[in-house]
Design an enzyme around this catalytic site. Structure first.
Site, PDB file in Angstrom:
ATOM      1  N   SER A  75     -11.501   0.123   2.797  1.00  0.00           N
ATOM      2  CA  SER A  75     -10.237  -0.656   4.071  1.00  0.00           C
ATOM      3  C   SER A  75      -9.952   0.546   5.071  1.00  0.00           C
ATOM      4  O   SER A  75      -9.073   1.386   4.066  1.00  0.00           O
ATOM      5  CB  SER A  75      -9.585  -1.364   3.535  1.00  0.00           C
ATOM      6  OG  SER A  75      -9.907  -3.064   3.132  1.00  0.00           O
ATOM      7  N   GLU A 129      -5.441   3.776   6.422  1.00  0.00           N
ATOM      8  CA  GLU A 129      -4.394   3.680   5.034  1.00  0.00           C
ATOM      9  C   GLU A 129      -4.745   4.781   4.061  1.00  0.00           C
ATOM     10  O   GLU A 129      -3.988   5.876   3.628  1.00  0.00           O
ATOM     11  CB  GLU A 129      -5.351   2.473   4.274  1.00  0.00           C
ATOM     12  CG  GLU A 129      -4.962   1.934   2.795  1.00  0.00           C
ATOM     13  CD  GLU A 129      -5.665   0.703   2.625  1.00  0.00           C
ATOM     14  OE1 GLU A 129      -5.868   0.454   1.473  1.00  0.00           O
ATOM     15  OE2 GLU A 129      -5.737  -0.299   2.938  1.00  0.00           O
ATOM     16  N   ARG A 132       0.261  -1.354   0.123  1.00  0.00           N
ATOM     17  CA  ARG A 132      -0.087  -0.057  -0.046  1.00  0.00           C
ATOM     18  C   ARG A 132       0.848   1.092   0.402  1.00  0.00           C
ATOM     19  O   ARG A 132       0.129   2.476   0.410  1.00  0.00           O
ATOM     20  CB  ARG A 132      -1.079   0.546   0.967  1.00  0.00           C
ATOM     21  CG  ARG A 132      -2.232  -1.364   0.881  1.00  0.00           C
ATOM     22  CD  ARG A 132      -3.162  -1.208   0.156  1.00  0.00           C
ATOM     23  NE  ARG A 132      -4.180  -2.205   0.524  1.00  0.00           N
ATOM     24  CZ  ARG A 132      -3.690  -3.561  -0.657  1.00  0.00           C
ATOM     25  NH1 ARG A 132      -2.078  -3.392  -1.103  1.00  0.00           N
ATOM     26  NH2 ARG A 132      -4.108  -4.377  -0.403  1.00  0.00           N
TER      27      ARG A 132
END
Length: 336
Positions: free
Chosen positions: A236, A332, A163
Site C-alpha cells: 500500500s 506511506e 502508521r
C-alpha cells in the site's frame, strides 16, 4: 565488512535502481559498535535497511547503508494470561508470524504476509484487517547510535499512531531497532470484522481460529496484491486519510458509495484505494510506473524505474485525489 558502490536493486521491493556509496551488514551488536567506533564510518550519514519493503530509494544513497541482519525468535516469558515472544530485528515479519501460530501463540494472524522485517514493524506501526503492531507489542530494544548503548522502549514510549511512531519521528536516525518483544494473549481474541476475512473463512468451510484466519488473510492478500518478486512494489503506497464526520457527510452527499470506517473521536478513515480508483488511476501508467490494475492503492514498477519516476506518479495521484474529493492522501513509504 565495508563494501563500496553496492547495487541495492535486489534489496528493495520496488526494485528501484539504486547504488549505496558504502554498505555493511550487521549481525550482532558488536558489529554495530565496530562501525560506530570506526573513525570513517562513524562520521558518515547512516541509512538503516531492513527488508526494503516500505522504502523509496534514490539513485545514489550517500553515506553508509546498514543492512540489519540479526536473527532469532523465542518464547522468553509467560504468565497465566500472556506469552512474551521476542524476535530479532532482521527476522522476516511473516516468518515470525507463522512461527507464533505454529507454537499456538495467537494475536498476529491478521498481520500475515505483510512484507518486511520485524525491526521495521514498530517503526511503521504496521497494520492490516483491524489489527496494528501496537496492539500486541510489549517492548522494543534499540541501539543508540549516538552513545552505542542499548535502550528499551515500552509500548507507551514508542508513541504509536496510525502508521507512525517515535522511531519514525524524533527518534529517526538515532535509534536502531534491534529486537522486539510481543505480549500475546492466551485467551483467543479473533478479529473478523475487517475486509473479507469472515467470508473467506466461511467459504473454506472452516471454523474461525488463528490459523484459519491467517490462511484467509494470505489468500485475500495474494488475490489483490502483486508479488514483489514478480512486479516491483511497496505494498500500500498511500495512507488511508483521516477526516472529520462533517467532511465524510459532505462527501457522502456527492459520493454515496464512499468507503469509510469509524476511527474514533468522531473521525473516520477513508479508503485511499477507493479514492484513487475513483480519481481514475487504477491500472493507469505514467512512464515505467503505475497504480496496480487489481488494487489502486499499490504503486508498481513495470521495469527500470527510479525514485524520480515514483514520486512523479505519486505527486500526480495526490493532486488528482485532492482536486476530485478535497482530501489529501499521504505516501506511506519512507523516502531516503
Amino acid at each position: 565488512m565495508i563494501q563500496t558502490q553496492v547495487d541495492l536493486s535486489h534489496l528493495n521491493t520496488l526494485q528501484l535502481r539504486s547504488i549505496a556509496e558504502h554498505y555493511a551488514e550487521v549481525r550482532s551488536a558488536e558489529d554495530v559498535l565496530s562501525l560506530l567506533n570506526d573513525s570513517e564510518t562513524k562520521s558518515m550519514s547512516w541509512h538503516l535497511l531492513g527488508g526494503g519493503s516500505n522504502l523509496v530509494l534514490p539513485s545514489v544513497v550517500s553515506g553508509l547503508t546498514v543492512k540489519i541482519g540479526n536473527h532469532g525468535r523465542s518464547l522468553v516469558d509467560e504468565d497465566k494470561d500472556f506469552w512474551f515472544v521476542k524476535a530479532q530485528a532482521g527476522e522476516v515479519w511473516d516468518d515470525f508470524v507463522q512461527f507464533t501460530l505454529q507454537h499456538g501463540y495467537w494475536g498476529l494472524e491478521n498481520l500475515s504476509l505483510i512484507p518486511g522485517t520485524v525491526g521495521a514493524a514498530p517503526i511503521q506501526n504496521i497494520g492490516a484487517y483491524g489489527v496494528e503492531v501496537k496492539d500486541y507489542l510489549w517492548e522494543v530494544t534499540c541501539l543508540d547510535l549516538r552513545t552505542g548503548k542499548s535502550k528499551v522502549f515500552t509500548n507507551a514510549e514508542c508513541r504509536f499512531s496510525y502508521r507512525d511512531s517515535f522511531f519514525k519521528q524524533e527518534g529517526a536516525g538515532r535509534y536502531l531497532v534491534w529486537d522486539v518483544t510481543f505480549r500475546l494473549p492466551k485467551k483467543n481474541q479473533l478479529h473478523l470484522e475487517y475486509g473479507d476475512i469472515k467470508k473467506e473463512v466461511e467459504r473454506r468451510g472452516l471454523a474461525a481460529n488463528p490459523k484459519t484466519i491467517s490462511e484467509a488473510v494470505i489468500a485475500i492478500r495474494q488475490s489483490k496484491l502483486p508479488d514483489p518478486k514478480v512486479i516491483g512494489n511497496a505494498g500500500s503506497f498511500f495512507k488511508n486519510p483521516i477526516v472529520s464526520a462533517e467532511t465524510r457527510e459532505k462527501l457522502l452527499q456527492t459520493h454515496p458509495d464512499l468507503v469509510s470506517f469509524p476511527y474514533g473521536n468522531g473521525e473516520f478513515k477513508l479508503a485511499a484505494g477507493w479514492l484513487i480508483d475513483r480519481a481514475g488511476w487504477k491500472g493507469k501508467k505514467l512512464g515505467p510506473v503505475g497504480m496496480y490494475e487489481k488494487q489502486a492503492l499499490v504503486l508498481v514498477n513495470h521495469g527500470g524505474a527510479n525514485s524520480e519516476d515514483v514520486w512523479s506518479l505519486a505527486d500526480q495521484v495526490v493532486r488528482d485525489v485532492e482536486t476530485k474529493f478535497g482530501v489529501t492522501i499521504e505516501p506511506e513509504p519512507i523516502r531516503w
